[in-house]
Scaffold this motif. Structure first.
Motif, short mmCIF file in Angstrom:
data_model
loop_
_atom_site.label_atom_id
_atom_site.label_comp_id
_atom_site.label_asym_id
_atom_site.label_seq_id
_atom_site.Cartn_x
_atom_site.Cartn_y
_atom_site.Cartn_z
N SER A 134 23.46 -28.99 -39.22
CA SER A 134 24.14 -28.36 -38.10
C SER A 134 25.56 -28.00 -38.01
O SER A 134 26.34 -28.74 -38.79
CB SER A 134 23.87 -29.32 -36.81
OG SER A 134 24.60 -30.29 -36.73
N HIS A 136 28.28 -27.50 -35.02
CA HIS A 136 28.42 -27.43 -33.82
C HIS A 136 29.98 -26.94 -33.58
O HIS A 136 30.89 -27.61 -33.91
CB HIS A 136 28.48 -28.89 -32.94
CG HIS A 136 28.81 -28.63 -31.66
ND1 HIS A 136 28.31 -27.59 -30.62
CD2 HIS A 136 29.65 -29.36 -30.75
CE1 HIS A 136 28.69 -27.97 -29.66
NE2 HIS A 136 29.51 -28.88 -29.67
N GLN A 158 22.57 -30.47 -31.60
CA GLN A 158 21.35 -30.96 -32.28
C GLN A 158 21.86 -32.52 -32.81
O GLN A 158 22.69 -33.03 -32.82
CB GLN A 158 21.30 -29.95 -33.71
CG GLN A 158 20.98 -28.75 -33.29
CD GLN A 158 20.60 -28.13 -34.48
OE1 GLN A 158 19.91 -28.42 -35.38
NE2 GLN A 158 21.11 -26.61 -34.60
N HIS A 160 20.07 -35.69 -35.23
CA HIS A 160 19.41 -35.77 -36.84
C HIS A 160 19.03 -37.14 -36.90
O HIS A 160 19.62 -38.06 -36.69
CB HIS A 160 20.60 -35.44 -37.72
CG HIS A 160 21.20 -34.00 -37.73
ND1 HIS A 160 20.58 -32.75 -37.74
CD2 HIS A 160 22.31 -33.66 -36.79
CE1 HIS A 160 21.29 -31.71 -37.18
NE2 HIS A 160 22.36 -32.41 -36.83
N GLN A 187 17.63 -35.66 -26.64
CA GLN A 187 16.82 -35.46 -27.79
C GLN A 187 16.72 -36.85 -28.51
O GLN A 187 16.42 -36.94 -29.74
CB GLN A 187 17.83 -34.47 -28.76
CG GLN A 187 17.79 -33.22 -28.20
CD GLN A 187 18.71 -32.24 -28.94
OE1 GLN A 187 18.46 -31.78 -30.13
NE2 GLN A 187 20.04 -31.87 -28.43
N ARG A 308 20.45 -22.78 -26.97
CA ARG A 308 20.92 -23.14 -28.56
C ARG A 308 20.91 -22.08 -29.19
O ARG A 308 21.03 -22.10 -30.66
CB ARG A 308 19.84 -24.36 -28.82
CG ARG A 308 20.23 -25.83 -28.28
CD ARG A 308 19.94 -26.66 -29.17
NE ARG A 308 18.73 -26.61 -29.89
CZ ARG A 308 17.92 -27.73 -30.45
NH1 ARG A 308 18.46 -28.97 -30.26
NH2 ARG A 308 16.82 -27.60 -30.87
#
Length: 318
Positions: A134, A136, A158, A160, A187, A308
């Protein structure tokens, strides 16, 4: 076999070779190798470390319209920024894979998908297989940062997997924004990475606050910057140094546990890596009485919607 419930982390509290991409990358490689020697499994670098924070804006009248010194320094900044598509982080990825060292790295990104001329304060996550998972781009640059950094988008919100942990991260004052934090909590984040340009005045309150709110571990990593860290060949160096304090960023890297208490208090003395081992069981213990996106939430009443999609000015239909 390594205990999957424990994670050894390295907080890379260093100064860049300011606005020198190649030389700063060499310092990053050195810290990764040092972390690997200590058997760390995650290393985190500060916001915009590669190639450095735009300190010149506050020191040279950055808000003055059409000012030559500001434009020339901005051009120098862009030339030393990071274009991932052109392989600027390939060696970082190679080392991450070689040492099985997951990496969060703050960069000044010059992405081709936005034309290749504007720059963004981006936080890159590279996993233990050496893959960029990712990027960001900071959602909202702060105050004078807006004179050189463009605002990002939600694509990098995101998380991980890393052993039994779920890691996510935000840049600097984004960590004060409740909705991006909630996007990561939702998440499954239980290890939050907050990166800063430096100084304990940024980290001493928010680190513990996020940990207590989220019942997660929170790692804050800041860079260092001293007046002596400006390279002599920097454009307009004399004007930059004229109004420059001796210390621009004193570090303040730290770790708070899921109960909001310090595991590593803000450190303003270390120049190098700071190490600590985390145990995921502490997250489960603290979630017993509060879980902001689980049993202590009401999605039937309040719910967050996150876009996103990676933003671009054009969409081609060939």
């Amino acid at each position: 076999m390594k205990n999957s419930s424990q994670l050894k982390v390295a907080l890379a509290q260093i100064a860049p070779v300011w606005l020198n991409k190649k030389a700063t990358l060499d310092k990053i490689y050195t810290q990764m190798e040092a972390a690997a020697a200590e058997k760390a499994e995650l290393i985190v670098f500060g916001e915009g470390l590669l190639p450095g924070y735009p300190f010149w804006l506050a020191l040279t009248g950055g808000a003055e319209w059409n000012k030559t010194i500001v434009k020339e320094l901005h051009a120098h900044y862009v030339r030393n920024s990071v274009t991932i598509e052109e392989g600027d982080l390939d060696t970082v990825c190679t080392l991450a894979k070689k040492y099985k060292l997951a990496t969060y790295l703050g960069i000044i990104e010059r992405p081709l998908d936005r034309g290749g001329h504007s720059v963004y304060a981006s936080l890159v996550y590279i996993n233990q297989e050496g893959e960029v998972k990712s990027v960001h781009r900071k959602l909202q640059p702060t105050y004078d940062e807006r004179l050189t950094w463009a605002p990002g988008d939600g694509n990098g919100l995101q998380v991980h997997p890393l052993k039994q942990f779920t890691v996510g991260g935000l840049n600097c004052w984004e960590n004060w924004m409740p909705l991006p934090r909630a996007a990561l909590y939702g998440q499954g984040e239980n290890l939050h990475v907050a990166v800063w340009p430096g100084s304990d005045h940024n980290t001493k309150d928010i680190t513990r606050f996020i940990a207590r709110e989220s019942r997660s571990y929170v790692i804050s990593v800041s860079s260092l910057m001293d007046k002596n860290d400006f390279p002599e060949n920097t454009p307009h160096i004399a004007k930059i140094l004229k109004n420059c304090p001796q210390v621009l960023a004193n570090g303040g890297s730290c770790i708070a546990g899921p109960d909001g208490e310090w595991l590593v208090e803000p450190d303003i003395t270390t120049n190098g890596n700071i190490y600590h081992t985390l145990n995921v069981d502490r997250v489960y213990e603290e979630r017993q009485n509060f879980d902001p996106v689980g049993h202590y939430s009401r999605p039937d009443v309040t719910k967050l919607v996150v876009n996103r999609e990676r933003q671009s000015t054009v969409s081609f239909e060939d």
